[in-house]
Design a protein around this motif. Structure first.
Motif, PDB file in Angstrom:
ATOM      1  N   THR A  39       9.289   9.842  -1.002  1.00 18.06           N
ATOM      2  CA  THR A  39      10.555  10.317  -1.562  1.00 18.06           C
ATOM      3  C   THR A  39      11.255   9.149  -2.243  1.00 18.06           C
ATOM      4  OG1 THR A  39      11.805   9.813   0.437  1.00 18.06           O
ATOM      5  CG2 THR A  39      10.747  11.990   0.318  1.00 18.06           C
ATOM      6  N   ALA A  40      12.221   9.442  -3.061  1.00 20.39           N
ATOM      7  CA  ALA A  40      12.956   8.393  -3.777  1.00 20.39           C
ATOM      8  C   ALA A  40      13.617   7.437  -2.799  1.00 20.39           C
ATOM      9  CB  ALA A  40      13.990   9.015  -4.702  1.00 20.39           C
ATOM     10  N   GLN A  41      14.175   7.987  -1.713  1.00 20.32           N
ATOM     11  CA  GLN A  41      14.840   7.139  -0.719  1.00 20.32           C
ATOM     12  C   GLN A  41      13.826   6.251   0.000  1.00 20.32           C
ATOM     13  OE1 GLN A  41      16.615   8.983   2.800  1.00 20.32           O
ATOM     14  NE2 GLN A  41      18.459   7.753   2.473  1.00 20.32           N
ATOM     15  N   ALA A  42      12.657   6.829   0.346  1.00 24.39           N
ATOM     16  CA  ALA A  42      11.635   6.046   1.027  1.00 24.39           C
ATOM     17  C   ALA A  42      11.126   4.921   0.134  1.00 24.39           C
ATOM     18  CB  ALA A  42      10.485   6.958   1.455  1.00 24.39           C
ATOM     19  N   LYS A  43      10.946   5.222  -1.171  1.00 25.18           N
ATOM     20  CA  LYS A  43      10.519   4.175  -2.105  1.00 25.18           C
ATOM     21  C   LYS A  43      11.557   3.063  -2.191  1.00 25.18           C
ATOM     22  CE  LYS A  43       7.210   6.417  -5.164  1.00 25.18           C
ATOM     23  NZ  LYS A  43       6.809   6.693  -6.557  1.00 25.18           N
ATOM     24  N   LEU A  77       0.821  -1.205   0.000  1.00 24.02           N
ATOM     25  CA  LEU A  77       0.000   0.000   0.000  1.00 24.02           C
ATOM     26  C   LEU A  77       0.861   1.265   0.000  1.00 24.02           C
ATOM     27  CD1 LEU A  77      -2.818  -0.957   2.545  1.00 24.02           C
ATOM     28  CD2 LEU A  77      -3.000  -0.828   0.052  1.00 24.02           C
ATOM     29  N   MET A  78       1.983   1.206   0.704  1.00 21.03           N
ATOM     30  CA  MET A  78       2.878   2.376   0.757  1.00 21.03           C
ATOM     31  C   MET A  78       3.465   2.706  -0.606  1.00 21.03           C
ATOM     32  SD  MET A  78       5.029   1.891   4.299  1.00 21.03           S
ATOM     33  CE  MET A  78       6.163   3.194   3.797  1.00 21.03           C
ATOM     34  N   GLN A  79       3.640   1.688  -1.443  1.00 16.11           N
ATOM     35  CA  GLN A  79       4.276   1.898  -2.738  1.00 16.11           C
ATOM     36  C   GLN A  79       3.484   2.875  -3.608  1.00 16.11           C
ATOM     37  OE1 GLN A  79       7.171   0.477  -2.852  1.00 16.11           O
ATOM     38  NE2 GLN A  79       7.773   1.266  -4.857  1.00 16.11           N
ATOM     39  N   ILE A  98      12.089  -3.660   1.671  1.00 16.99           N
ATOM     40  CA  ILE A  98      11.206  -4.370   2.607  1.00 16.99           C
ATOM     41  C   ILE A  98      10.407  -5.429   1.853  1.00 16.99           C
ATOM     42  CG2 ILE A  98       9.175  -4.128   4.095  1.00 16.99           C
ATOM     43  CD1 ILE A  98      10.220  -1.345   4.858  1.00 16.99           C
ATOM     44  N   GLN A  99       9.882  -5.052   0.677  1.00 18.00           N
ATOM     45  CA  GLN A  99       9.104  -5.996  -0.120  1.00 18.00           C
ATOM     46  C   GLN A  99       9.962  -7.177  -0.573  1.00 18.00           C
ATOM     47  OE1 GLN A  99       7.469  -3.084  -3.017  1.00 18.00           O
ATOM     48  NE2 GLN A  99       5.454  -3.801  -2.367  1.00 18.00           N
TER      49      GLN A  99
END
Length: 679
Positions: free
Chosen positions: A231-235, A224-226, A241-242
């Motif tokens: 931000t690019a770093q968070a993605k 869901l977060m995707q 994680i995935q």
């Protein structure tokens, strides 16, 4: 006279020899469970032949200095002594014991003539014994017991030939005891191993269940977060994680398969498939991995493999993905080839050879010898470099053994490896079974879902997923709350967790069905073992979705069962019914029809879940008559069309079945309206 006695003796010896040969044959083939019966039967047989009144077996216990009667046969009218002859001291019969230790028989043709102070007479006389012979039973030079023959009603003298043959009988009993002891040890060891495997399998299944529940939240929320504005770093972090959760799920699935194989619980489910299609899908799936390493992946299928075969496609793909994945993993340059070659073909089946060959690092003979051990890796450096659990080939070998095949390996260090196996696959009896009618494009999901889940984190995740799919959601924390929620307002579909406090999902489903809830109930559970899925079916759940579940997996599962209600009301023409039964009886007849409709819809669901087109067609035929009777002509026509489709294709698309269920639900509602008007 002497010649006549010799002839009689010879005849007796010959008959006794035949009996012993027959007993020996029976002793060789007797199952463990029948050994006690056989011993009793042979004691009777031998006793009657030598005209003894009592035949028995004693075992010696030299640690306690006792002997005990373990088996006994008595002629009619002769008292049994087995209960009184337990743990008898052997210290009072040294002459008897010493003879047995020397391998000698003890023969007393005239017990009453023994001196009154003889300890042997003190034991035998109270039993009314006139003559007795006991033959020692020895195993590997050790005295273990004896077999005895008592004569109570008359005196009996055993000649040398009889004594020799009775010694043979004693040895047959020794051999049988040795065989039974060995079989008992093997059986105990087998039961112990099976029990240990069952405990291990149950432990792994429980661990899988406990790991899948939190993993469901990790994979679900990261998915869901995707779609959020990250931000690019968070993605990048979220993608990692995935990837990590996907790897963890793969490890959990491997360990679960291992437990199924070791507990002999892994079952194949053959279906009609085309190998050419499977290999196209394999090629599409693995090409990207090969391209990332600049490797050439070539898949070739023998043109003769054009007919559908019966095969468990899921498990076959699991083997192929493992073999091709390993080949790509351990190859730095060059190519990986996958070949399907026909070895033999006839009208009923095809024998083929599958080979996966690479130009990779290769293996030594020593490594190949350990290759199919669970958790085995070539060495620690390989483990660090390439990763993996070391279960893939062990599981693949187990799957192929279930398919009556086995992996063969040829490899040269530094040059590459080839893994191959042969399969004999029967052709699909009805090729029409593999022709799936094209399904309509999936429409946007609509409707209300009752989400029954006790874990608050997973409940939040699933609510967000369901809302993302365009569905409205109501929640219940356990089965009892679900019953109350359905009583308040019926949802279009229920997602039901299985293990919950207060009331579990299986009990809740059974009670909902008993109360007449006819709409789909889907299990959403961390239980993934075959018995978990079968348990869901047995308790009338329509489907079994497993955790962790992706947004796409949830959408696919709901799409299979969530159908739009029929927009147009069902037309009922009640005139004919009124003429046939009278207006006063119409409401009662419609009530009976409702009950029959509910029961038949439940049977239809069970037949559809079981893949039983014959029963489903029969149910359509039966319901067709009663729907015409109540005046629902359009519904009867739909049932007729469905029946004909089942008979001609032996297959019913899920969309057609769900449309039929929607119509029958609408019919139920229309009948309810008619009943209210009549009453």
């Amino acid at each position: 006279m002497q010649q006549e006695h010799l002839l009689k003796t010879d005849d007796t010896g010959s008959e006794l020899t035949d009996i012993l040969l027959a007993i020996a044959e029976r002793f060789i083939n007797v199952p463990l469970a029948e050994s006690e019966y056989l011993i009793a039967d042979t004691l009777e047989q031998m006793g009657k032949f030598v005209d003894a009144d009592r035949v028995y077996i004693f075992s010696y216990d030299f640690e306690k200095n006792t002997c005990s009667n373990t088996h006994e046969w008595c002629a009619e009218g002769i008292s049994a002594e087995i209960e009184q002859l337990q743990n008898v001291s052997i210290l009072h019969i040294p002459q008897w014991l010493n003879a047995h230790l020397q391998g000698e028989q003890m023969l007393y043709p005239d017990v009453p003539a023994l001196p009154d102070d003889d300890p042997i007479k003190a034991i035998l006389a109270p039993q009314g014994i006139k003559s007795i012979i006991t033959i020692p039973m020895r195993h590997q030079g050790k005295l273990i017991g004896f077999v005895g023959f008592d004569s109570v009603r008359r005196f009996h003298h055993y000649d040398q030939q009889e004594r020799k043959l009775l010694a043979v009988f004693a040895q047959l009993l020794v051999n049988l005891k040795e065989r039974m002891d060995t079989m008992q040890l093997l059986d105990t060891a087998k039961q112990s191993a099976e029990s240990a495997a069952q405990v291990k399998a149950q432990f792994l299944a429980n661990m899988s269940h406990e790991l899948r529940t939190p993993l469901n939240a990790i994979t679900g929320f990261s998915e869901l977060m995707q779609s959020l504005d990250l931000t690019a770093q968070a993605k990048s972090f979220n993608q990692k994680i995935q990837q990590a959760s996907s790897h963890l799920l793969s490890v959990i699935n491997d360990i679960l398969d291992l437990s199924k194989i070791e507990a002999n619980k892994l079952e194949l489910k053959p279906e009609a498939v085309r190998l050419s299609r499977l290999m196209l899908e394999l090629d599409d799936m693995m090409q990207l991995q090969a391209q990332r390493k600049s490797l050439s992946l070539q898949v070739s299928v023998d043109p003769a493999l054009h007919r559908p075969v019966m095969l468990d496609a899921l498990r076959f793909n699991q083997v192929m993905i493992n073999l091709v994945g390993n080949a790509i993993k351990f190859t730095h340059y060059g190519r990986v080839t996958v070949e399907f070659r026909v070895l033999e073909i006839d009208n009923d089946a095809v024998t083929l050879e599958v080979a996966v060959t690479d130009t990779g690092i290769g293996m030594s003979e020593e490594s190949i010898a350990q290759l199919f051990d669970a958790f085995h890796q070539l060495d620690t450096s390989i483990t660090r470099q390439f990763g993996g659990t070391g279960l893939g080939l062990f599981i693949s070998q187990g799957l192929l053994q279930k398919m009556q095949s086995a992996l063969k390996v040829q490899s040269t260090p530094g040059q590459g490896s080839s893994f191959s196996f042969q399969l004999r696959l029967p052709f699909a009896a009805n090729t029409g079974l593999v022709k799936r009618p094209a399904e309509a494009p999936a429409a946007e999901l609509q409707g209300q879902v009752l989400l029954v889940e006790d874990d608050s984190t997973n409940r939040l995740l699933l609510r967000k997923m369901l809302e993302r799919l365009g569905l409205s959601v109501r929640e219940a924390e356990h089965g009892k709350a679900a019953l109350a929620a359905v009583a308040l307002q019926e949802p279009d579909i229920i997602l039901m967790d299985i293990q919950m406090p207060v009331m579990d999902g299986l009990t809740a489903t059974e009670q909902l069905r008993q109360q007449g809830f006819r709409k789909p109930i889907l299990a959403l559970s961390a239980g993934v073992m075959p018995e978990d899925i079968e348990r869901s079916r047995h308790h009338q759940l329509d489907d079994h979705l497993t955790k962790p579940i992706t947004l796409q997996g949830l959408s696919d599962g709901l799409s299979r069962w969530l159908y739009h209600p029929v927009r147009q009301p069902i037309a009922l023409t009640l005139n004919c019914l009124a003429v046939m039964v009278g207006e006063d009886a119409m409401a009662e007849v419609l009530h009976d029809f409702q009950a029959s409709l509910t029961k038949t819809m439940g049977e239809m669901r069970q037949s559809f879940r079981a893949g039983d087109p014959v029963t489903l067609a029969a149910l359509c035929h039966r319901l067709k008559s009663s729907t015409r009777f109540v005046g629902a002509v359009s519904v009867a026509n739909q049932l007729h069309d469905t029946e004909q489709l089942l008979k001609s294709e032996s297959f019913l698309p899920q969309s057609v079945f769900l449309d039929l269920l929607a119509t029958l639900n609408a019919l139920y509602a229309q009948v309810e309206c008619s009943i209210q008007q009549l009453e």
